[in-house]
Design a protein around this motif. Structure first.
Motif, PDB file in Angstrom:
ATOM      1  N   GLU A 106       1.017  -1.043  -0.311  1.00 36.25           N
ATOM      2  CA  GLU A 106       0.169   0.144  -0.232  1.00 36.25           C
ATOM      3  C   GLU A 106       0.742   1.194   0.039  1.00 36.25           C
ATOM      4  OE1 GLU A 106      -3.079   1.905  -0.447  1.00 36.25           O
ATOM      5  OE2 GLU A 106      -3.384  -0.254  -0.837  1.00 36.25           O
ATOM      6  N   ARG A 109       2.062   1.988  -3.066  1.00 39.29           N
ATOM      7  CA  ARG A 109       0.836   2.052  -4.347  1.00 39.29           C
ATOM      8  C   ARG A 109       0.508   3.607  -4.361  1.00 39.29           C
ATOM      9  NH1 ARG A 109      -1.851  -1.231  -2.389  1.00 39.29           N
ATOM     10  NH2 ARG A 109      -1.114  -2.926  -3.336  1.00 39.29           N
ATOM     11  N   ASP A 110       0.478   3.855  -2.780  1.00 40.08           N
ATOM     12  CA  ASP A 110       0.087   5.113  -2.499  1.00 40.08           C
ATOM     13  C   ASP A 110       0.894   6.455  -3.113  1.00 40.08           C
ATOM     14  OD1 ASP A 110      -1.947   4.820  -1.171  1.00 40.08           O
ATOM     15  OD2 ASP A 110      -0.724   4.983   0.390  1.00 40.08           O
ATOM     16  N   ASN A 111       2.529   5.873  -3.200  1.00 42.04           N
ATOM     17  CA  ASN A 111       4.151   7.253  -3.663  1.00 42.04           C
ATOM     18  C   ASN A 111       4.073   7.115  -5.027  1.00 42.04           C
ATOM     19  OD1 ASN A 111       4.560   7.643  -1.333  1.00 42.04           O
ATOM     20  ND2 ASN A 111       7.134   5.531  -1.311  1.00 42.04           N
ATOM     21  N   ASN A 114       0.560   9.416  -5.217  1.00 43.44           N
ATOM     22  CA  ASN A 114       1.238  11.195  -5.206  1.00 43.44           C
ATOM     23  C   ASN A 114       2.550  11.552  -5.624  1.00 43.44           C
ATOM     24  OD1 ASN A 114       3.389  10.004  -4.032  1.00 43.44           O
ATOM     25  ND2 ASN A 114       1.886   9.861  -1.791  1.00 43.44           N
TER      26      ASN A 114
END
Length: 125
Positions: A106, A109-111, A114
């Motif tokens: 996660e 994935r978030d990196n 954003n």
């Protein structure tokens, strides 16, 4: 999806450089290390267990033919335990992935979402 949406998605989608930046990131390295910590020992365990069963079946006929209960013998029980082991390993992996892998994945994935990896690759100022 409109043409404008497609153009916006084309601007946001990560390039090869962003993927390479992600692969070089400490978060991804930790994710791979965590996965390897589970997969290699479990693979070695299962292969040893499987080949032990095959070798016993090939060379220890008397042992494998030892009756346990009625027509059930040791060979049949060990063969059925192969299936039980497979389901057990699957259960352990699902639990391990939910507890240890998913939170780390996660973060990666978030990196991506954003733009952290795109910035590291020099795509976004």
């Amino acid at each position: 999806m409109t043409t404008t949406d497609q153009a916006a998605d084309a601007n946001v989608s990560p390039s090869q450089d962003a993927f390479l930046a992600a692969q070089a990131s400490p978060e991804f390295a930790q994710l791979r290390k965590t996965l390897t910590r589970f997969v290699f020992p479990m693979t070695v365990f299962f292969l040893l267990w499987y080949f032990t069963y095959v070798i016993l079946g090939a060379f220890a006929h008397d042992f494998m033919g030892t009756p346990v209960w009625g027509n059930i013998n040791v060979g049949l029980l060990l063969g059925l335990l192969q299936f039980v082991t497979t389901f057990g390993i699957t259960f352990l992996y699902v639990r391990f992935a939910g507890r240890d892998l998913d939170p780390k994945a996660e973060v990666v994935r978030d990196n991506f979402a954003n733009g952290t990896y795109a910035r590291e690759a020099g795509e976004i100022a």
